[in-house]
Design a protein around this motif. Structure first.
Motif, short mmCIF file in Angstrom:
data_model
loop_
_atom_site.label_atom_id
_atom_site.label_comp_id
_atom_site.label_asym_id
_atom_site.label_seq_id
_atom_site.Cartn_x
_atom_site.Cartn_y
_atom_site.Cartn_z
N TRP A 322 18.09 36.16 12.09
CA TRP A 322 19.31 35.94 11.02
C TRP A 322 18.91 37.01 9.94
CZ3 TRP A 322 22.40 31.98 11.23
CH2 TRP A 322 22.30 31.06 12.38
N ARG A 323 20.23 37.25 9.60
CA ARG A 323 20.39 38.27 8.42
C ARG A 323 21.03 37.75 7.41
NH1 ARG A 323 21.42 44.45 10.52
NH2 ARG A 323 19.98 44.37 12.38
N PRO A 324 20.52 38.09 6.12
CA PRO A 324 21.19 37.70 4.94
C PRO A 324 22.70 38.07 4.82
CG PRO A 324 19.78 39.41 4.35
CD PRO A 324 19.57 39.06 5.66
N LEU A 325 23.74 37.52 4.55
CA LEU A 325 25.13 37.80 4.39
C LEU A 325 25.25 38.33 2.89
CD1 LEU A 325 28.03 37.64 5.63
CD2 LEU A 325 28.24 35.70 4.52
N GLU A 326 25.55 39.51 2.72
CA GLU A 326 25.64 40.17 1.38
C GLU A 326 26.78 39.55 0.68
OE1 GLU A 326 26.10 44.42 1.30
OE2 GLU A 326 25.01 44.53 3.32
N GLU A 327 26.59 39.13 -0.53
CA GLU A 327 27.48 38.47 -1.23
C GLU A 327 27.60 39.00 -2.68
OE1 GLU A 327 27.49 33.73 -2.99
OE2 GLU A 327 26.81 34.03 -0.90
N LYS A 328 28.79 39.17 -3.27
CA LYS A 328 29.18 39.70 -4.52
C LYS A 328 30.23 38.94 -5.20
CE LYS A 328 30.34 44.02 -6.73
NZ LYS A 328 30.58 45.44 -6.64
N ARG A 329 29.90 38.43 -6.47
CA ARG A 329 30.76 37.57 -7.16
C ARG A 329 31.75 38.93 -7.76
NH1 ARG A 329 32.94 32.60 -6.68
NH2 ARG A 329 33.18 31.76 -8.73
N ILE A 330 33.10 38.59 -7.78
CA ILE A 330 33.86 39.56 -8.51
C ILE A 330 35.03 38.91 -9.28
CG2 ILE A 330 33.84 41.44 -6.79
CD1 ILE A 330 36.76 40.39 -6.03
N TRP A 331 35.38 39.50 -10.47
CA TRP A 331 36.53 38.85 -11.09
C TRP A 331 37.77 39.69 -11.36
CZ3 TRP A 331 35.56 34.23 -13.72
CH2 TRP A 331 34.38 33.79 -13.80
N LEU A 332 38.52 39.07 -10.65
CA LEU A 332 39.92 39.84 -10.46
C LEU A 332 40.72 39.51 -11.90
CD1 LEU A 332 41.15 38.42 -7.07
CD2 LEU A 332 40.18 40.55 -7.74
N LYS A 333 41.17 40.47 -12.33
CA LYS A 333 41.94 40.45 -13.65
C LYS A 333 43.46 40.14 -13.50
CE LYS A 333 38.18 43.63 -15.05
NZ LYS A 333 37.94 44.90 -15.46
N VAL A 334 44.09 39.17 -13.82
CA VAL A 334 45.52 38.74 -13.11
C VAL A 334 46.23 38.59 -14.55
CG1 VAL A 334 46.78 37.59 -11.74
CG2 VAL A 334 44.29 37.76 -11.27
N LYS A 335 47.52 39.50 -14.53
CA LYS A 335 48.27 39.45 -15.65
C LYS A 335 49.13 38.19 -15.45
CE LYS A 335 51.81 42.10 -18.13
NZ LYS A 335 52.48 43.30 -18.28
N PHE A 336 49.32 37.16 -16.41
CA PHE A 336 50.24 36.16 -16.33
C PHE A 336 51.12 36.41 -17.67
CE2 PHE A 336 46.90 34.74 -13.58
CZ PHE A 336 47.75 34.24 -12.52
N GLY A 337 52.40 36.69 -17.44
CA GLY A 337 53.06 37.00 -18.80
C GLY A 337 52.23 37.86 -19.85
N PRO A 338 51.97 37.52 -21.00
CA PRO A 338 51.43 38.58 -21.86
C PRO A 338 49.87 38.46 -22.03
CG PRO A 338 51.76 36.49 -23.10
CD PRO A 338 52.67 36.45 -21.80
#
Length: 729
Positions: A322-338
């Motif tokens: 068993w190998r650890p599955l690399e995991e990374k949290r990201i934050w997408l920056k999404v424009k909605f209107g202004p």
């Protein structure tokens, strides 16, 4: 009291709104400005506004390339730069966020950070200077900057754009998009093998992988990629000249629209051609000694592995452990209107490569050129090559993962190279299916050397061509490459396009070829009465249309149609519209559409907007660009699989079809008997496609629709004599 509460709530809402509008630039990384001071840079604009950049050093020229391109299309350049910094979502909204997700999933910045220090010093200097030129323009024109904190950019940022976009040209976007949405994966490439090494008949690509569902990088059209390329040797020419035709099919605007330029450096870099936004050098064109162009090829360069996860989904089994599955949290920056909202996502990675989880499980992806940035060096070395040996040595560097190269030079050599970084796959697996992810025996780690690439050099026929077809027939009958000499594990396509069929027909019937004949070949608008087009037309004509007079009249028009979309014959507009869906499915390796549905929709469109089934092709198919005084609206010819290509279009409110993809940058290059070079070129619009106030916004359009070209003033003496405007950035 109530009034104070309401006012307090309103205040909180205002603060929250302001925060949502302003937080994203504050969190963006702000790299240090690249240190580069140009020694001597001059830009000259010819009568069509095409920039000619002169510099003491190659780096000076790259600085000028960036500045000149920003003068003409700073808006698109910023979209490309935002992609490289994970900020496309903040600029472009949801579509841009998809690109940011892909960049994070492919770990583009980690690849670039690792490879940047290892790039040759002259390559790093070139990209650093290019970034400095962009920053200089941004500093001088702050009102044009679309995203706060985007500048300064660095050479490393620019390289990241190459790493991100390169694999999308051989279909990685389709695979990613299908996996993310849990749809069947449409695959590129040639035949499949079973575990015993026998060929598996290829099935049509599942409907679930429709190109409209693809994860699409900024500016790239998601379907019907195409291009034509031709080279003619002196022995086949009437005047002993060597000729090269570059005829790429790209979107007419956006991040992968061609931009024409000419460069001259005192360090020996002289080149005329075109690049994409975000590149310090041309990707195709010619110098004094040689030239090349490209067409998209479609080998199987992507493998998908199913991972066996533990119950928590945190580990995957590989070679019994068993190998650890690399995991990374990201934050997408999404424009909605202004506002710009943070959207959380998680990206995963295994020993195979990026991992996508969906309802069907966890799938790892491995692809040609994974985790490397060597393409930036290869393109630069190709630009500087002075003979076939140097050019071939640059190709052997294998940085560009895939694309055909069609070559010609002053000494009369012509060639086609089916360039691809073929995975060195072991036998025993069906490489066209989902692979087991729990064993290293199915995991390739190397690519085959360049001498394993199919190549055809100086064939007896005296010509080479490619139109997104199988490479085996690059020089016509009698000069075919032996497909049996290449392993099916390479996944080389066996497709034929109408364009390829027509080019072979035209070259074979032409005898010796002069300049006029070569131009007539390039602007051919006919369909061959063979292949998918013939089969599709037969299905349309076999429909039972009793009781539907309009469909019956349409069938009668198609029976009498002359198979040529030149705009002169009856039924051209009808044929154009019914052929496009069939060609799209053929190119995408999918089952043909429903013929009655296609014919009915086409008939309804023509009747509703043109009052009949037989309007002139040029009335329907249009080159349209701009608004008001800067607008052009001109008739076009050709179709989406004719050599004169009008590939993709949008139906406008008035029923006209506005072309947005097809023949784009066209260049004819000639080396005479003495080895002297001259060239001509044309673009659909002009040099300044996002500057409506510029005289070069649409000034090439009238020539483009008339199949005419303009001279490329490659010789600086001729440029100066033409009255070109010189200035310093």
């Amino acid at each position: 009291m109530l009034r104070r509460i309401v006012l307090g709530l309103l205040g909180l809402i205002v603060v929250a709104a302001v925060s949502l509008a302003l937080w994203e630039p504050l969190t963006a990384e702000a790299p240090s400005a690249p240190t580069f001071k140009p020694q001597d840079v001059r830009i000259a604009r010819d009568s069509f506004g095409v920039p000619h950049i002169f510099g003491k050093t190659d780096a000076d020229v790259a600085y000028g390339v960036a500045y000149a391109h920003a003068e003409d299309d700073f808006s698109t350049l910023q979209e490309v730069l935002a992609m490289t910094r994970g900020r496309a979502g903040a600029m472009l909204g949801e579509d841009g966020a998809k690109v940011d997700y892909a960049a994070a999933l492919l770990d583009v910045r980690a690849t670039t950070a690792r490879d940047w220090p290892q790039l040759p010093a002259d390559v790093r200097a070139l990209f650093t200077a290019y970034a400095a030129g962009l920053n200089h323009y941004a500093d001088k024109h702050p009102g044009e900057v679309r995203l706060s904190g985007l500048f300064p950019v660095t050479g490393e940022d620019v390289v990241a754009g190459f790493v991100l976009r390169s694999p999308f040209f051989f279909g990685l976007d389709s695979v990613l998009g299908s996996l993310v949405e849990g749809k069947p994966v449409g695959r590129e490439g040639g035949p499949a093998l079973d575990a015993t090494g026998k060929l598996i008949p290829r099935e049509p690509t599942p409907v679930g992988s429709d190109p409209a569902d693809r994860l699409t990088p900024v500016g790239r059209d998601p379907a019907d990629n195409g291009s034509n390329a031709m080279a003619v040797a002196p022995g086949r020419s009437t005047d002993g000249a060597t000729r090269l035709v570059s005829n790429s099919h790209q979107p007419w605007t956006g991040g992968v629209a061609w931009y024409e330029l000419v460069v001259h450096s005192e360090e020996g870099w002289d080149f005329a051609g075109a690049n994409f936004p975000g590149s310090p050098y041309p990707f195709l064109g010619h110098n004094k000694y040689l030239g090349w162009t490209n067409t998209v090829n479609r080998p199987d360069l992507i493998d998908v592995y199913r991972l066996a996860l533990d119950e928590r989904g945190k580990q995957y089994r590989f070679d019994g452990a068993w190998r650890p599955l690399e995991e990374k949290r990201i934050w997408l920056k999404v424009k909605f209107g202004p506002f710009v909202l943070p959207v959380p996502r998680t990206v995963y990675r295994s020993v195979h490569g990026p991992v996508v989880k969906n309802d069907e499980g966890a799938f790892a992806i491995r692809y040609a050129g994974i985790d490397q940035a060597n393409m930036v060096t290869q393109y630069y070395r190709l630009n500087k090559a002075k003979d076939f040996a140097e050019w071939r040595a640059a190709m052997a560097g294998q940085g560009v993962p895939a694309t055909n190269f069609i070559y010609a030079d002053a000494k009369g050599n012509i060639a086609l190279f089916y360039n691809a970084m073929f995975p060195d796959r072991p036998a025993g697996f069906n490489w066209r299916a989902t692979l087991p992810g729990d064993t290293s025996t199915a995991l390739w780690t190397k690519t085959l050397p360049f001498d394993r690439v199919p190549a055809l050099v100086n064939p007896r026929s005296g010509y080479v061509m490619n139109a997104n077809n199988t490479p085996w027939v690059a020089a016509g009958p009698g000069d075919e490459l032996d497909a049996a000499a290449f392993s099916p594990l390479l996944g080389i396509e066996d497709d034929m396009t109408n364009r390829a069929t027509r080019l072979i027909e035209l070259f074979e019937e032409s005898g010796r070829i002069d300049e006029a004949r070569l131009k007539a070949i390039k602007y051919d608008t006919a369909y061959a009465r063979t292949g998918y087009a013939k089969a599709w037309m037969d299905r349309l004509l076999a429909l039972d249309t009793k009781g539907d007079p309009a469909l019956a009249r349409a069938q009668d028009l198609l029976r009498k149609w002359d198979w040529n979309l030149d705009g002169k014959g009856r039924g051209d507009a009808l044929a154009l519209m019914v052929l496009r869906p069939a060609n799209g499915r053929h190119y995408q390796r999918r089952a043909p559409p429903d013929p009655r549905e296609v014919l009915s929709e086409t008939v309804a469109h023509l009747q509703d907007h043109f009052g009949g089934l037989d309007p002139r092709l040029g009335t329907v198919l249009r080159l349209r660009h701009g608004e008001g005084a800067s607008r052009v609206d001109l008739p076009l010819d050709g179709g989406n699989d004719t050599v004169r290509a009008s590939t993709l279009w949008d139906a406008e409110p008035d029923g006209r079809l506005k072309v947005r993809h097809g023949d784009s940058f066209i260049m004819f290059v000639t080396w005479d008997r003495q080895g002297r070079v001259r060239s001509e070129s044309i673009q659909p619009f002009g040099a300044a496609t996002t500057r409506p106030a510029s005289p070069h916004y649409n000034d090439q359009a009238p020539l483009f629709v008339r199949h005419q070209l303009k001279p490329v003033l490659f010789d600086p003496v001729a440029l100066k004599a033409s009255g070109a405007r010189f200035y310093r950035p």
